[in-house]
Write an enzyme that holds these catalytic residues in place. Structure first.
Site, PDB file in Angstrom:
ATOM      1  N   ASP A  38       0.778   0.016   3.051  1.00  0.00           N
ATOM      2  CA  ASP A  38       1.890   0.244   2.333  1.00  0.00           C
ATOM      3  C   ASP A  38       2.437   1.656   2.385  1.00  0.00           C
ATOM      4  O   ASP A  38       1.824   2.444   2.720  1.00  0.00           O
ATOM      5  CB  ASP A  38       1.815  -0.024   0.698  1.00  0.00           C
ATOM      6  CG  ASP A  38       1.583  -1.637   0.584  1.00  0.00           C
ATOM      7  OD1 ASP A  38       1.778  -2.475   1.163  1.00  0.00           O
ATOM      8  OD2 ASP A  38       0.709  -1.847  -0.464  1.00  0.00           O
ATOM      9  N   TYR A  65     -11.355   1.005   1.226  1.00  0.00           N
ATOM     10  CA  TYR A  65     -10.383   1.899   0.347  1.00  0.00           C
ATOM     11  C   TYR A  65     -10.766   2.743  -0.648  1.00  0.00           C
ATOM     12  O   TYR A  65     -11.942   2.408  -1.406  1.00  0.00           O
ATOM     13  CB  TYR A  65      -9.208   0.718  -0.146  1.00  0.00           C
ATOM     14  CG  TYR A  65      -8.520   0.010   0.830  1.00  0.00           C
ATOM     15  CD1 TYR A  65      -7.390   0.542   1.419  1.00  0.00           C
ATOM     16  CD2 TYR A  65      -9.089  -1.138   1.409  1.00  0.00           C
ATOM     17  CE1 TYR A  65      -6.613  -0.393   2.198  1.00  0.00           C
ATOM     18  CE2 TYR A  65      -8.369  -1.839   2.202  1.00  0.00           C
ATOM     19  CZ  TYR A  65      -7.060  -1.486   2.572  1.00  0.00           C
ATOM     20  OH  TYR A  65      -6.261  -2.285   3.541  1.00  0.00           O
ATOM     21  N   ASP A  79       2.104  -1.241  -8.105  1.00  0.00           N
ATOM     22  CA  ASP A  79       1.827   0.279  -8.025  1.00  0.00           C
ATOM     23  C   ASP A  79       2.965   1.280  -8.586  1.00  0.00           C
ATOM     24  O   ASP A  79       3.918   0.548  -8.952  1.00  0.00           O
ATOM     25  CB  ASP A  79       1.761   0.362  -6.266  1.00  0.00           C
ATOM     26  CG  ASP A  79       2.852   0.420  -5.567  1.00  0.00           C
ATOM     27  OD1 ASP A  79       4.108   0.396  -5.871  1.00  0.00           O
ATOM     28  OD2 ASP A  79       2.675   0.182  -4.145  1.00  0.00           O
ATOM     29  N   ARG A 174      -3.644  -3.493  -4.488  1.00  0.00           N
ATOM     30  CA  ARG A 174      -2.419  -3.505  -5.489  1.00  0.00           C
ATOM     31  C   ARG A 174      -2.926  -4.815  -6.583  1.00  0.00           C
ATOM     32  O   ARG A 174      -2.815  -4.692  -7.746  1.00  0.00           O
ATOM     33  CB  ARG A 174      -1.106  -3.509  -4.929  1.00  0.00           C
ATOM     34  CG  ARG A 174      -0.583  -2.302  -4.476  1.00  0.00           C
ATOM     35  CD  ARG A 174       0.900  -2.349  -3.908  1.00  0.00           C
ATOM     36  NE  ARG A 174       0.982  -3.275  -2.985  1.00  0.00           N
ATOM     37  CZ  ARG A 174       1.973  -3.916  -2.648  1.00  0.00           C
ATOM     38  NH1 ARG A 174       2.932  -4.036  -3.502  1.00  0.00           N
ATOM     39  NH2 ARG A 174       2.016  -4.785  -1.544  1.00  0.00           N
TER      40      ARG A 174
END
Length: 293
Positions: A38, A65, A79, A174
């Site tokens: 993203d 992540y 987000d 997310r």
């Protein structure tokens, strides 16, 4: 040119933005990426150069992540780049409560990706339909989360927890932030995300867009990236057969439909991807003759 780049994607760039800039900087068109990030996210974005773009489907599917979840807030995009739907103080939330529910998100789970995502439904990206104001039905998917580790915790009216998530392809951090907030009954959204490993590449060896130029092109060989595959080296006669699409007899036996990387024994250049059945090796992806990067 044939090989991979380990790009540290900057915030504010789409993955396609990075490809467009690299095409300008390297004056080369055949460039692709694996594992979309993203715009808000930073970190490892595997980049394939030249014929290596044909190897992108064979990258290792595990990713790591580091994401920060803010509780008490929900947004349209899951987000902080989206419109805030609800915001409330939740000072009563404790780290112990988070630790108690986290195991529910590990293993193979069903996840509903964010409405604003690049998933295609009926030939159109979900985020385009969502931006147009359409009612979007998001198809669920099975994803695998191998491990979640708590790295940091900040208490307050809208507390935040920083997690390290080791997961398989297709996992949306997310969505994990949103679902974790829902499970705790306080709401949650992702306030920061950095990918530290993807497709066999790690953040320690990554390069920024500014560092990658024609004079400084840190190409990585397919052999060094696709380390999850077994590799077979061919002699000169076998290389000729490989490029003619012939099946090759091997001395060692492998299980049916085993994917292997194939190199030229003399030059160490990557020749492509083969499919083994017993002692028979057949070409699956044949790359053009080249020198190793």
């Amino acid at each position: 040119m044939l090989g991979f780049l380990n790009l540290d994607k900057p915030a504010g760039y789409t993955s396609h933005d990075c490809i467009a800039q690299l095409r300008r900087q390297l004056r080369y068109r055949r460039i692709g990426h694996g594992g979309t990030l993203d715009p808000m996210a930073t970190g490892v974005l595997p980049i394939a150069i030249g014929a290596a773009t044909r190897l992108l489907p064979y990258l290792a599917d595990t990713k790591i992540y580091i994401g920060t979840v803010r509780f008490g807030v929900t947004t349209t995009t899951d987000d902080m780049t989206g419109t805030v739907v609800a915001s409330t103080a939740v000072p009563h939330l404790t780290l112990a409560a988070i630790e108690e529910v986290l195991p529910q998100f590990m293993g193979t789970i069903v996840q509903y990706p964010p409405t604003y995502s690049a998933i295609q439904v009926a030939g159109e990206r979900l985020y385009k339909r969502a931006r147009a104001g359409e009612a979007v039905t998001v198809p669920p998917r099975q994803v695998t989360i191998h491990q979640i580790t708590i790295l940091d915790w900040t208490a307050g009216d809208q507390p935040e927890v920083t997690l390290q998530v080791h997961c398989g392809s297709g996992t949306y951090i997310r969505a994990l932030a949103r679902d974790l907030g829902e499970r705790l009954g306080v709401g949650g959204t992702l306030s920061g995300l950095r990918r530290i490993a993807s497709g066999g590449l790690g953040i320690e060896e990554s390069h920024t867009l500014e560092e990658i130029t024609l004079d400084n092109l840190p190409l990585i060989s397919p052999q060094a990236v696709l380390t999850h595959l077994p590799w077979i080296a061919l002699d000169a006669a076998q290389v000729t057969d490989w490029y003619h699409g012939r099946a090759l007899q091997q001395s060692s036996e492998r299980p049916a439909d085993t994917l292997v990387g194939v190199t030229c024994g003399a030059t160490q250049a990557c020749l492509g991807i083969g499919l083994c059945n017993g002692t028979l090796l057949r070409p699956k992806v044949v790359l053009p003759p080249s020198s190793p990067p």
